[in-house]
Design a protein around this motif. Sequence first.
Motif, mmCIF file in Angstrom:
data_model
loop_
_atom_site.group_PDB
_atom_site.id
_atom_site.type_symbol
_atom_site.label_atom_id
_atom_site.label_comp_id
_atom_site.label_asym_id
_atom_site.label_seq_id
_atom_site.Cartn_x
_atom_site.Cartn_y
_atom_site.Cartn_z
ATOM 1 N N ARG A 103 -6.424 -6.126 -2.069
ATOM 2 C CA ARG A 103 -6.614 -6.498 -3.602
ATOM 3 C C ARG A 103 -7.499 -5.864 -4.261
ATOM 4 O O ARG A 103 -7.267 -5.752 -5.229
ATOM 5 N N THR A 104 -8.891 -5.491 -3.163
ATOM 6 C CA THR A 104 -9.848 -4.983 -4.396
ATOM 7 C C THR A 104 -10.548 -3.772 -4.648
ATOM 8 O O THR A 104 -9.975 -2.959 -5.845
ATOM 9 N N ALA A 105 -9.127 -2.547 -3.434
ATOM 10 C CA ALA A 105 -9.227 -1.384 -3.632
ATOM 11 C C ALA A 105 -7.736 -1.237 -4.884
ATOM 12 O O ALA A 105 -7.613 -0.401 -5.444
ATOM 13 N N GLY A 106 -7.130 -2.323 -4.436
ATOM 14 C CA GLY A 106 -5.767 -2.475 -5.326
ATOM 15 C C GLY A 106 -6.082 -1.898 -7.017
ATOM 16 O O GLY A 106 -5.858 -1.714 -7.679
ATOM 17 N N MET A 166 1.369 -1.053 -0.192
ATOM 18 C CA MET A 166 -0.483 -0.164 0.391
ATOM 19 C C MET A 166 1.234 1.321 0.539
ATOM 20 O O MET A 166 1.960 1.302 0.346
ATOM 21 N N LEU A 167 0.909 2.729 -0.504
ATOM 22 C CA LEU A 167 1.113 3.548 0.043
ATOM 23 C C LEU A 167 -0.010 4.337 1.171
ATOM 24 O O LEU A 167 -1.260 4.491 0.642
ATOM 25 N N PHE A 168 1.111 4.795 2.001
ATOM 26 C CA PHE A 168 0.244 6.190 2.502
ATOM 27 C C PHE A 168 1.398 7.381 2.401
ATOM 28 O O PHE A 168 3.071 7.721 2.210
ATOM 29 N N ASN A 169 0.281 8.253 1.637
ATOM 30 C CA ASN A 169 1.069 9.802 1.466
ATOM 31 C C ASN A 169 0.016 11.064 2.447
ATOM 32 O O ASN A 169 -0.851 10.744 1.337
ATOM 33 N N LEU A 173 -7.518 12.118 -7.730
ATOM 34 C CA LEU A 173 -7.347 10.593 -7.650
ATOM 35 C C LEU A 173 -7.891 9.651 -7.103
ATOM 36 O O LEU A 173 -8.121 8.423 -7.517
ATOM 37 N N VAL A 174 -7.507 9.307 -5.719
ATOM 38 C CA VAL A 174 -8.191 8.502 -4.890
ATOM 39 C C VAL A 174 -9.601 8.912 -4.892
ATOM 40 O O VAL A 174 -10.111 10.460 -3.580
ATOM 41 N N THR A 175 -10.565 7.570 -4.753
ATOM 42 C CA THR A 175 -11.742 7.262 -4.315
ATOM 43 C C THR A 175 -11.963 6.687 -2.884
ATOM 44 O O THR A 175 -12.091 5.116 -2.722
ATOM 45 N N ASP A 176 -12.603 7.513 -2.097
ATOM 46 C CA ASP A 176 -12.366 7.427 -0.695
ATOM 47 C C ASP A 176 -13.917 5.817 -0.747
ATOM 48 O O ASP A 176 -14.801 5.491 -1.082
ATOM 49 N N GLY A 177 -12.791 5.008 0.431
ATOM 50 C CA GLY A 177 -13.296 3.361 -0.054
ATOM 51 C C GLY A 177 -13.681 2.385 -0.876
ATOM 52 O O GLY A 177 -13.960 1.307 -0.852
ATOM 53 N N LEU A 178 -12.586 3.051 -2.211
ATOM 54 C CA LEU A 178 -13.206 2.523 -3.338
ATOM 55 C C LEU A 178 -11.227 1.919 -3.961
ATOM 56 O O LEU A 178 -10.889 0.829 -4.100
ATOM 57 N N THR A 179 -10.436 3.186 -4.227
ATOM 58 C CA THR A 179 -9.170 2.813 -4.444
ATOM 59 C C THR A 179 -8.400 3.159 -3.279
ATOM 60 O O THR A 179 -7.025 3.194 -3.470
ATOM 61 N N GLY A 180 -8.767 3.193 -2.104
ATOM 62 C CA GLY A 180 -8.472 3.680 -1.207
ATOM 63 C C GLY A 180 -8.510 4.155 0.001
ATOM 64 O O GLY A 180 -9.648 4.224 -0.130
ATOM 65 N N ARG A 181 -8.125 4.803 1.241
ATOM 66 C CA ARG A 181 -9.050 6.145 1.719
ATOM 67 C C ARG A 181 -8.200 7.157 1.859
ATOM 68 O O ARG A 181 -7.098 7.744 1.279
ATOM 69 N N LEU A 182 -9.327 8.394 2.033
ATOM 70 C CA LEU A 182 -8.721 9.599 2.022
ATOM 71 C C LEU A 182 -9.054 10.089 3.853
ATOM 72 O O LEU A 182 -10.404 9.927 4.352
ATOM 73 N N VAL A 183 -8.209 11.236 4.185
ATOM 74 C CA VAL A 183 -8.209 11.139 5.768
ATOM 75 C C VAL A 183 -8.156 12.670 5.957
ATOM 76 O O VAL A 183 -6.865 12.998 5.273
ATOM 77 N N ARG A 184 -8.272 13.095 6.872
ATOM 78 C CA ARG A 184 -8.259 14.116 7.308
ATOM 79 C C ARG A 184 -7.013 14.441 7.805
ATOM 80 O O ARG A 184 -6.085 13.707 8.108
ATOM 81 N N PRO A 185 -6.339 15.805 7.064
ATOM 82 C CA PRO A 185 -4.981 16.122 6.563
ATOM 83 C C PRO A 185 -4.361 16.433 8.225
ATOM 84 O O PRO A 185 -4.845 16.823 9.166
ATOM 85 N N GLY A 186 -3.434 15.163 8.889
ATOM 86 C CA GLY A 186 -2.876 15.430 9.799
ATOM 87 C C GLY A 186 -3.911 14.278 11.463
ATOM 88 O O GLY A 186 -3.236 14.442 12.215
ATOM 89 N N GLY A 187 -4.353 13.729 10.534
ATOM 90 C CA GLY A 187 -5.762 12.921 11.801
ATOM 91 C C GLY A 187 -5.132 11.600 11.901
ATOM 92 O O GLY A 187 -5.647 10.579 11.104
ATOM 93 N N ILE A 188 -3.671 11.680 12.654
ATOM 94 C CA ILE A 188 -2.708 10.562 13.325
ATOM 95 C C ILE A 188 -3.975 9.118 13.281
ATOM 96 O O ILE A 188 -3.775 8.178 12.744
ATOM 97 N N ALA A 189 -5.059 9.321 14.252
ATOM 98 C CA ALA A 189 -5.633 7.431 13.900
ATOM 99 C C ALA A 189 -5.890 7.490 12.991
ATOM 100 O O ALA A 189 -6.952 6.381 13.140
ATOM 101 N N GLY A 241 -0.857 -1.106 -9.087
ATOM 102 C CA GLY A 241 -2.122 -1.854 -8.089
ATOM 103 C C GLY A 241 -2.516 -1.279 -7.094
ATOM 104 O O GLY A 241 -2.698 -2.929 -5.597
ATOM 105 N N LEU A 242 -2.126 -1.093 -5.991
ATOM 106 C CA LEU A 242 -2.032 -0.820 -5.171
ATOM 107 C C LEU A 242 -2.829 0.163 -4.160
ATOM 108 O O LEU A 242 -3.301 1.220 -5.066
#
Length: 393
Positions: free
Chosen positions: A347-350, A279-282, A314-330, A300-301
């Motif tokens: 695999r599904t998100a990738g 996975m990629l964490f950006n 680029l990222v569709t939350d819940g489909l191709t990955g997750r979008l999180v509030r900036p700085g939201g560590i938890a 495919g990540l």
Amino acid sequence: MDVTELRVALFTGNYNYVRDGANQALNRLVGYLLKQGAAVRIYSPRTDKPAFPSVGKVVGVPALALPGRGEYRAPIMIPPRVRRDIAAFDPTIFHVASPEILGHRAVSLARAHGRPVVASVHTRFETYPRYYGVAFLEPLVLAALRRFYRRCDAIVAPSESMAQLLREQRMSYDVGIWTRGVDEDTFNPARRSMEWRRSLGIADDEVVVGFVGRLVMEKGLDVFSDTIDQLQKRGVRHRVLVIGEGPAREWFERRLPQAVFAGFQKGEDLGRAVASADMLFNPSVTETFGNVTLEAMAVGLPVIAARATGSQSLVTDGLTGRLVRPGGIAAFADAIQQYCDDPDARRTAGAAGREASRRYGWDQVNQELVDTYLRIARQRAAGGRAPRMGPNP
């Protein structure tokens, strides 16, 4: 006017002396323009040891190393010899790629000679002060950027989310899109190499959380490392793989002593490295597009990213990955933990990300900018005026 009549003068603070997503996009653009029959001249600082061979004819401009970031150079002027070269080239349009002294001088020169200007936006400079302890300067940086971009005929952003932000910031009355492409020969799932992972000491059953990019604080290294701390406290089994180099590497290594640092990668090696993560964490909020996000999707990540300009286009939350509030560590840790614990979700998100990445071909996206050049040049030829700089809101 058609593309073969275009004579493009490109001004940029970095064309190839340090490798990044922006200057690689500019080189691809120049290659496309030349292939279509346009004439191009690049005005940029040069070095004896460029990061990669440049495309097109580059005319060097004087520059000084930036304090504290000596790998980057700040152009300081357009000297008489370069002005003569510009006059001899006789551009039909100026393209400015960075809002520093060179860009300002180029815009002034274009306006003096009645030539239109298109500016491309590659990073969110107004966010930089917060990473260097001077956040109070952000309003001043915004005002300076607004003054610069309002002197241009049009500006182009690499994503719709960034274009919308520029409209909200009232940077220009003409905001278009010049997105980014991905090279599918380099970035595809077949590049994944378990053998390469093993050579780095990564076990086959370890879930790899990847970071890809220059190691500088404005990429969100603090948020990244704080999130990894959360995963460790929760006992989530994972391994961090850092792909890239930069001045903050020593700091990052101290914060993540268990991480694997693969260093700078390029070409097929970069494709292999990205594909070999899980996975990629950006967490960065400075990107206007996020080349690494698109490249990760192409291999495919799933991507866990800050809900910020670039990534949210680029990222569709819940489909191709997750979008999180900036700085939201938890919240970042929750998203990563889900993908660590659930291989089917990875695999599904990738797979969804891989399918979404197919829309981004380099020729198509570069043609969008060529169409903007032609539109602006035709408007000026039809008697359109250079933009007047309105008051700062």
